[in-house]
Write a protein that holds these residues in place. Structure first.
Motif, short mmCIF file in Angstrom:
data_model
loop_
_atom_site.label_atom_id
_atom_site.label_comp_id
_atom_site.label_asym_id
_atom_site.label_seq_id
_atom_site.Cartn_x
_atom_site.Cartn_y
_atom_site.Cartn_z
N LYS A 279 -6.70 14.37 1.87
CA LYS A 279 -5.82 14.90 0.82
C LYS A 279 -5.38 13.82 -0.15
O LYS A 279 -5.21 14.07 -1.33
CB LYS A 279 -4.58 15.54 1.45
CG LYS A 279 -4.68 17.03 1.57
CD LYS A 279 -3.30 17.59 1.72
CE LYS A 279 -3.25 19.06 1.43
NZ LYS A 279 -1.97 19.63 1.84
N ASN A 280 -5.18 12.60 0.38
CA ASN A 280 -4.78 11.50 -0.48
C ASN A 280 -5.75 11.34 -1.64
O ASN A 280 -5.35 11.07 -2.76
CB ASN A 280 -4.72 10.20 0.32
CG ASN A 280 -3.30 9.82 0.66
OD1 ASN A 280 -2.58 9.33 -0.20
ND2 ASN A 280 -2.89 10.08 1.89
N GLY B 265 -4.37 -3.02 5.79
CA GLY B 265 -5.54 -3.29 4.98
C GLY B 265 -6.31 -2.02 4.66
O GLY B 265 -6.79 -1.81 3.54
N GLN B 266 -6.41 -1.14 5.70
CA GLN B 266 -7.10 0.13 5.47
C GLN B 266 -6.35 0.97 4.45
O GLN B 266 -6.96 1.62 3.58
CB GLN B 266 -7.22 0.89 6.79
CG GLN B 266 -8.22 0.28 7.74
CD GLN B 266 -8.22 0.99 9.09
OE1 GLN B 266 -7.15 1.35 9.60
NE2 GLN B 266 -9.39 1.19 9.66
N GLN B 267 -5.03 0.96 4.56
CA GLN B 267 -4.22 1.72 3.60
C GLN B 267 -4.48 1.24 2.18
O GLN B 267 -4.64 2.04 1.26
CB GLN B 267 -2.73 1.59 3.91
CG GLN B 267 -2.30 2.34 5.15
CD GLN B 267 -0.77 2.35 5.31
OE1 GLN B 267 -0.05 1.97 4.42
NE2 GLN B 267 -0.31 2.79 6.47
N GLN B 268 -4.53 -0.07 2.03
CA GLN B 268 -4.72 -0.60 0.68
C GLN B 268 -6.10 -0.22 0.16
O GLN B 268 -6.25 0.15 -1.00
CB GLN B 268 -4.52 -2.13 0.69
CG GLN B 268 -4.40 -2.77 -0.68
CD GLN B 268 -3.19 -2.30 -1.48
OE1 GLN B 268 -3.06 -1.11 -1.78
NE2 GLN B 268 -2.30 -3.21 -1.82
N ARG B 269 -7.11 -0.26 1.04
CA ARG B 269 -8.44 0.14 0.58
C ARG B 269 -8.47 1.63 0.25
O ARG B 269 -9.13 2.06 -0.69
CB ARG B 269 -9.49 -0.23 1.64
CG ARG B 269 -9.80 -1.73 1.60
CD ARG B 269 -10.92 -2.09 2.55
NE ARG B 269 -10.48 -2.08 3.93
CZ ARG B 269 -11.29 -1.87 4.97
NH1 ARG B 269 -12.57 -1.61 4.76
NH2 ARG B 269 -10.82 -1.89 6.19
N LEU B 270 -7.71 2.41 1.03
CA LEU B 270 -7.63 3.84 0.71
C LEU B 270 -7.02 4.04 -0.68
O LEU B 270 -7.47 4.87 -1.47
CB LEU B 270 -6.81 4.57 1.77
CG LEU B 270 -6.55 6.06 1.50
CD1 LEU B 270 -7.85 6.84 1.49
CD2 LEU B 270 -5.61 6.65 2.54
N CYS B 271 -5.97 3.25 -0.97
CA CYS B 271 -5.34 3.37 -2.29
C CYS B 271 -6.33 3.01 -3.39
O CYS B 271 -6.34 3.63 -4.46
CB CYS B 271 -4.11 2.47 -2.38
SG CYS B 271 -2.77 3.04 -1.34
N ILE B 272 -7.16 1.99 -3.13
CA ILE B 272 -8.17 1.61 -4.13
C ILE B 272 -9.18 2.75 -4.28
O ILE B 272 -9.53 3.14 -5.40
CB ILE B 272 -8.86 0.29 -3.72
CG1 ILE B 272 -7.83 -0.85 -3.73
CG2 ILE B 272 -10.01 -0.03 -4.67
CD1 ILE B 272 -8.35 -2.18 -3.23
N PRO C 65 0.85 -1.19 0.00
CA PRO C 65 0.00 0.00 0.00
C PRO C 65 0.88 1.24 0.00
O PRO C 65 1.88 1.29 0.72
CB PRO C 65 -0.77 -0.10 1.32
CG PRO C 65 -0.64 -1.51 1.76
CD PRO C 65 0.62 -2.04 1.18
N ASN C 66 0.55 2.23 -0.83
CA ASN C 66 1.41 3.41 -0.91
C ASN C 66 0.64 4.71 -0.80
O ASN C 66 0.68 5.52 -1.71
CB ASN C 66 2.25 3.37 -2.18
CG ASN C 66 1.40 3.18 -3.42
OD1 ASN C 66 0.17 3.17 -3.35
ND2 ASN C 66 2.03 3.02 -4.56
N PRO C 67 -0.07 4.91 0.31
CA PRO C 67 -0.71 6.21 0.47
C PRO C 67 0.37 7.28 0.62
O PRO C 67 1.46 7.00 1.11
CB PRO C 67 -1.49 6.06 1.77
CG PRO C 67 -0.78 5.00 2.53
CD PRO C 67 -0.23 4.07 1.49
N PHE C 68 0.06 8.51 0.17
CA PHE C 68 1.00 9.60 0.38
C PHE C 68 1.01 9.96 1.85
O PHE C 68 0.01 9.76 2.55
CB PHE C 68 0.59 10.83 -0.44
CG PHE C 68 0.58 10.59 -1.91
CD1 PHE C 68 1.68 10.01 -2.53
CD2 PHE C 68 -0.52 10.92 -2.69
CE1 PHE C 68 1.68 9.79 -3.90
CE2 PHE C 68 -0.52 10.70 -4.05
CZ PHE C 68 0.57 10.13 -4.66
N GLU C 69 2.12 10.53 2.29
CA GLU C 69 2.18 10.93 3.70
C GLU C 69 1.45 12.24 3.90
O GLU C 69 2.05 13.28 4.15
CB GLU C 69 3.64 11.04 4.15
CG GLU C 69 4.17 9.69 4.59
CD GLU C 69 5.60 9.75 5.01
OE1 GLU C 69 6.07 10.83 5.41
OE2 GLU C 69 6.27 8.71 4.92
#
Lengths: 307, 280, 252
Positions: free
Chosen positions: C100-101, C148-155, C91-95
Motif C-alpha cells: 500500500k505504501n 535501511g529497508q524502510q529508507q529503501r522502501l521510501c526511495i 525513513p517515513n513509510p506510512f503505517e
C-alpha cells in the motif's frame, strides 16, 4: 470521476464550514440568552407603561432594572424580583470555596510533583482524574446525605443545608480543577531552573517555595481563576445542599440560594418577566464566566511565554 | 541556627503538602466508597430491567437507561462529524495557524467554560422553543453536543496534531491530495486519540444534569421516539434525592451505576491513551 | 535541469539562505555539504515547494525545474512534486502494508489497473534491491522493516511516480553503517536516470558518490553558497580558505 483538485477544494470548504459552525455555537448561545433576557432589559423606561401589562410590580410601577436590587424580596407571583440575596449567596459560596480549594489544590499539585513517592503519585493522579469526572449531581447526593447531617449536628440552628455545606461541596468538586491546572503550571517550570537550584544545594522546600512557585505564578493564578469560574457556574450540587431559601445569610450555617440554583428551580414554570429575569441572571453569569475563562487563558499563556 | 530553621520550615512545608494530599484522598475515598457501598447492593438484574414504580421509590431504571443511551447517541451523532472536522481544520499545519483558527480556538475555549445551567437555558430557548423540538431526547442530545464539543475538539485536535510530522511531509512530497492525506494517512493514525476524545465526551455527557432538566425533561416512561421526553440517569438521581421523599436509596443505587460506568470509561480512556503514547 | 537564480529563503522574515545560484544538470549527482544550520535542507525544500507548508516562509529569486519556474501557474505544486521526489533523513513509510505504501500514491495519481500497480511495485522494489527481501510479505506493515529497508522502501515509493529528480535530505544519517552503504550504493546506481541532489554532512560520502559538490556556509548568520564545482576539484583545490578549513576538519 471528480478531479483531485475539486475534491480538495470541497474538503477545504467543508472543514472550514464545520470549524466556523463550531465557533458559531457560542455566538448562538449569547444571542439566544440575550434575546430571552430582552424583556427584562428593555423595560428600563423606554417602554410605554401601558404596554407592560403583567410587568407592573406590586406598587403599580413598571418594571425597572433597579427593581432587581430594590424590590422587597423575591416573589415572582407578586412581581417582586430582588436578586440581591442570591447574588450575595453565589459570591459567598464561590469565594469561600476558592479560599479552601486554592491552597489545598496547589498543595496537592506540589505533592504530586515534589513529594509523592512514584506509585502513590500515580495513584493520586488517577484519583484526581476520577474525581474530576464524578457528576455534580453525585457530589450533591453525597453532600445531602452525608455532609448535611454532619453539619446539622454542629449547627446552632440544627439545620445542615447551609452556606457552609455549599462551600464545602464546591471545594471538593473544584479541587481536581485546581490540581490539574496547577500541576500543568508546575511542570512547565523550566528544568534548568530546578537544576540550578539543586546545584546550589537548595532543599526541597526552598526549591518549591522560592523557585518553582514564583516561576509558576501566572499558571497558578490561572488555576484559581478557573476554579472560581467553575464554582460560580455550578448548579446541581449547590442546589442540593444549600437549602435554597431566599434570604440574606447572617451566618455560615444559614441556608442560601444561589443564582444558578434559582434558575434551575424556577425555569420550569416561569413566564414573562420572571422567565426573562432568570435568563438575564444566566446572561450575567455567562459574561462573568467568559471573562474569567479568557483571563485564565491569558494568564496561563503568559507563563508559557515568559519561560 | 539557619540550618535548623531550614530544617524546621522544610518539615512544616512537607507536613502541609502531605496533609493536602491526604485530605483530598480521604474525601475522594469517602465519597466514592459511600456512594458505591450505599447503592451497589440494590443493583441487580431486576433493577436494571424494570420500570420505575411509585416515582422511582421502587422498581428499576430501564427506561432511564434507554433514554440516557438515546440522548448520548444523539449527542455523539452531532459532536463527532462537527468535532472531527473542526479538529482537522485546527490541527492542519497551514489553516490551523491562521487568524481564523485562533479565533475559533478562543470561541471554543469560552464555550468550554460556559456553566451547564446556561446550556440548559440556551437549549430550552433554541432547540425546544425556537426550533420547535419541545422537551425531547433530540433537544437534550443536541444541547449536550454543544457542551461536549470543546473538550472533544481539544483532544481530537492534539491527537491529529500528534500524527508525526514526517508522515505529513512524506504525503506532501509524494504529491498526495489533501483528501488522501487526510483520510488515508492522518486520520487512521489518529484513531486511538479520537477514541479517547469520544470517551471523554461520553463521560462528560453522562455526568450532565443541569443542561438536561429543561431540554430533555424528566418523564420516566420508555421513550417512544426521539421526539419524546426522556430522563437521564443524572436527572433521575437529582429528582429522587430532592423531590421524592424516601427516594434516597434508589438515588444511591442509580448513582452507583453511573459512577461505576464512569470509572469503567476512565479506565478504558487511560488504556487507550497509554497505547497511543506507546505508538508515537 | 534544476537551476536556481539568486534564491533566498526566509522564515517569518528571518533569512536562512541568501542569493544561492546553482545549476544541476540532467542525470548528475550533486552533493550539498556544509555545517548544520546553514540552510541545506531549506534549499531542498524550496525546490519542490515543501516550504509552502511552513507558515510565514517566503522565497525570493527564481527556481527553474525543467526550464520552468516552480511558481509558474502552468504547473501545480502537485505536478512539481511528482516530478521531484523527496527522501527525508528519517525513513517515513506510512503505517500500512509495504504494498500500500507504494500503491497509494500511484492510485492517487491515476494508475488504476491492478496488474499495472503490481508491475510497478515489483519494478521499483527490484530497483532498490528490496524485492527479494520482501516479495513474500508485501502485505505486512512497512514499519516492521529495518531502518535501511524502510529508507529503501521510501526511495522505491518515490521512484514509483517516475520522477526525474530525487531530492535527498541526509538519507543515510539515521541509518546504521551497513544499511547506509546499501542505500549509498543505491543512490550511485541512480546516476544518469535521475537528477539527484543529496544533502549530506558526511564529506567522505559526498566525495564517493557525487559528480559535483556545493558547499554552503553560514555568513553573518545566513546560509550562502561559498564553493561549487566538480567534486574532485572542490575537495582537492578548495576555492576558499573557509572551505579548505572545513574539509580538513578545522572548521564546521
Amino acid at each position: 470521476m471528480i478531479s483531485a483538485v475539486t475534491r480538495d477544494a470541497a474538503l477545504a470548504f467543508l472543514l472550514r464550514s464545520l470549524a466556523l459552525a463550531s465557533a458559531g455555537i457560542i455566538c448562538l448561545i449569547c444571542l439566544f440568552v440575550a434575546r430571552e433576557s430582552w424583556l427584562a432589559l428593555d423595560s428600563t423606561g423606554t417602554v410605554n407603561p401601558a404596554d407592560t401589562v403583567g410587568s407592573v410590580n406590586a406598587d403599580g410601577e413598571p418594571f425597572q432594572l433597579s427593581n432587581l436590587v430594590n424590590d422587597d424580596g423575591w416573589n415572582p407571583d407578586g412581581q417582586q424580583f430582588n436578586l440581591l440575596p442570591m447574588i450575595v449567596g453565589s459570591l459567598l459560596a464561590t469565594f469561600g470555596s476558592a479560599l479552601l480549594a486554592g491552597p489545598l489544590g496547589i498543595g496537592v499539585a506540589v505533592f504530586l510533583n515534589y513529594y509523592a513517592p512514584k506509585k502513590i503519585g500515580w495513584a493520586v493522579r488517577r484519583l484526581v482524574e476520577i474525581m474530576a469526572g464524578v457528576p455534580s449531581v453525585v457530589y450533591g447526593l453525597w453532600g445531602l446525605s452525608v455532609l448535611v447531617p454532619m453539619i446539622a449536628s454542629l449547627s446552632p440552628i440544627e439545620q445542615g443545608q447551609s452556606l457552609l455545606a455549599g462551600i464545602l461541596i464546591l471545594t471538593f468538586m473544584t479541587i481536581p480543577t485546581v490540581v490539574v491546572a496547577s500541576d500543568a503550571a508546575i511542570q512547565a517550570v523550566p528544568a534548568n531552573q530546578i537544576h540550578a537550584a539543586a546545584a546550589l544545594g537548595l532543599g526541597r522546600r526552598a526549591t518549591v517555595w522560592s523557585i518553582v512557585l514564583p516561576a509558576a505564578r501566572f499558571g497558578l493564578v490561572s488555576a484559581i481563576i478557573l476554579q472560581f469560574a467553575r464554582a460560580i457556574g455550578e448548579t446541581m450540587a449547590v442546589l442540593m445542599v444549600c437549602g435554597n431559601i431566599v434570604k440574606m445569610p447572617n451566618s455560615i450555617f444559614a441556608p442560601i440560594r444561589t443564582l444558578t440554583s434559582n434558575i434551575a428551580l424556577e425555569m420550569g414554570y416561569a413566564d414573562n418577566h420572571h422567565r426573562s429575569i432568570l435568563f438575564l441572571s444566566g446572561l450575567v453569569g455567562l459574561v462573568i464566566v467568559s471573562v474569567l475563562m479568557l483571563a485564565a487563558n491569558t494568564f496561563s499563556k503568559t507563563q508559557r511565554l515568559s519561560t | 541556627m539557619q540550618q535548623k530553621l531550614n530544617t524546621f520550615s522544610g518539615i512544616v512545608f512537607a507536613v502541609y503538602v502531605w496533609t493536602c494530599a491526604l485530605a483530598f484522598c480521604a474525601i475522594a475515598g469517602l465519597l466514592l466508597y459511600s456512594v458505591v457501598s450505599a447503592g451497589v447492593t440494590q443493583v441487580n438484574w431486576a433493577f436494571l430491567t424494570q420500570e420505575p414504580i411509585d416515582s422511582g421509590r421502587d422498581g428499576g431504571i430501564a427506561p432511564i437507561i434507554l433514554s440516557t443511551v438515546l440522548i448520548i447517541g444523539v449527542c455523539l451523532l452531532a459532536t463527532v462529524p462537527l468535532g472531527v472536522g473542526t479538529a482537522i481544520f485546527l490541527a492542519d499545519r497551514i489553516s490551523g495557524k491562521s487568524k481564523l483558527a485562533i479565533g475559533i480556538r478562543t470561541a471554543l475555549d469560552v464555550l468550554g467554560g460556559v456553566p451547564s445551567i446556561i446550556f440548559g437555558l440556551f437549549g430550552n430557548a433554541f432547540f425546544c422553543i425556537a426550533l420547535g423540538m419541545g422537551y425531547s431526547i433530540l433537544s437534550g442530545g443536541l444541547t449536550l453536543a454543544c457542551m461536549v464539543l470543546p473538550i472533544f475538539v481539544r483532544v481530537a485536535e492534539s491527537a491529529i496534531r500528534n500524527v508525526a510530522v514526517d508522515h505529513y511531509r512524506a504525503a506532501m512530497a509524494l504529491a498526495l491530495s489533501k483528501w488522501t492525506t487526510t483520510f488515508r494517512v492522518i486520520l487512521p493514525r489518529a484513531i486511538p486519540g479520537l477514541l479517547a476524545a469520544l470517551t471523554l465526551g461520553i463521560a462528560r455527557a453522562l455526568a450532565e444534569t443541569a443542561a438536561l432538566i429543561f431540554t430533555s425533561g424528566y418523564v420516566t416512561r420508555f421513550p417512544e421516539s426521539l421526539n419524546d421526553s426522556g430522563r437521564s440517569l443524572s436527572v433521575h438521581i437529582y429528582d429522587l434525592a430532592l423531590n421524592v421523599t424516601g427516594g434516597n436509596d434508589r438515588a444511591f443505587a442509580t448513582a452507583s451505576v453511573l459512577v461505576i460506568l464512569l470509572l469503567l470509561i476512565n479506565v478504558v480512556t487511560h488504556f487507550v491513551t497509554r497505547k497511543l503514547l506507546r505508538q508515537s | 535541469m534544476i537551476e536556481t537564480k539568486q534564491l533566498s529563503v526566509a522564515y517569518a522574515g528571518k533569512s536562512v539562505i541568501r542569493d544561492v545560484s546553482l545549476k544541476v544538470d540532467q542525470g548528475e549527482i550533486l552533493a550539498i555539504v556544509g555545517p548544520s544550520g546553514c540552510g541545506k535542507s531549506s534549499f531542498l525544500a524550496a525546490i519542490n515547494r515543501l516550504t509552502d507548508l511552513v507558515p510565514g516562509a517566503s522565497i525570493t529569486g527564481q527556481v527553474l525545474v525543467d526550464c520552468c519556474d516552480i511558481r509558474s501557474t502552468t504547473r501545480t505544486p502537485v505536478e512539481l512534486r511528482k516530478c521531484a521526489g523527496m527522501i527525508f533523513q528519517k525513513p517515513n513509510p506510512f503505517e500500512m502494508s509495504i504494498r500500500k505504501n507504494i500503491q497509494l500514491p500511484l492510485r492517487e495519481h491515476g494508475v488504476r489497473s491492478k496488474s499495472e500497480l503490481d508491475r510497478i511495485t515489483e519494478e521499483v522494489l527490484q530497483k532498490v534491491g528490496l524485492w527479494s527481501e520482501v516479495q513474500d510479505r508485501l502485505n505486512q506493515s512497512a514499519t516492521q522493516l529495518s531502518g535501511g529497508q524502510q529508507q529503501r522502501l521510501c526511495i522505491a515509493r518515490a521512484m514509483a511516480l517516475r520522477p526525474q529528480i530525487m531530492l535527498m535530505d541526509e538519507p543515510c544519517s539515521a541509518l546504521d553503517p551497513i544499511s547506509s552503504s546499501t542505500v549509498e550504493a543505491l543512490i550511485e546506481s541512480m546516476r544518469g536516470e535521475f537528477t539527484v541532489v543529496i544533502v549530506t554532512h558526511n564529506l567522505a560520502q559526498a566525495r564517493r558518490i557525487s559528480d559535483r559538490t556545493a558547499v554552503f556556509w553560514l555568513v553573518d548568520g545566513v546560509g550562502q553558497l561559498i564553493a561549487e564545482g566538480e567534486t574532485k576539484q572542490v575537495f582537492e583545490n578548495p576555492q576558499s580558505e573557509v572551505a579548505a578549513a572545513y574539509f580538513s576538519g578545522l572548521k564546521g
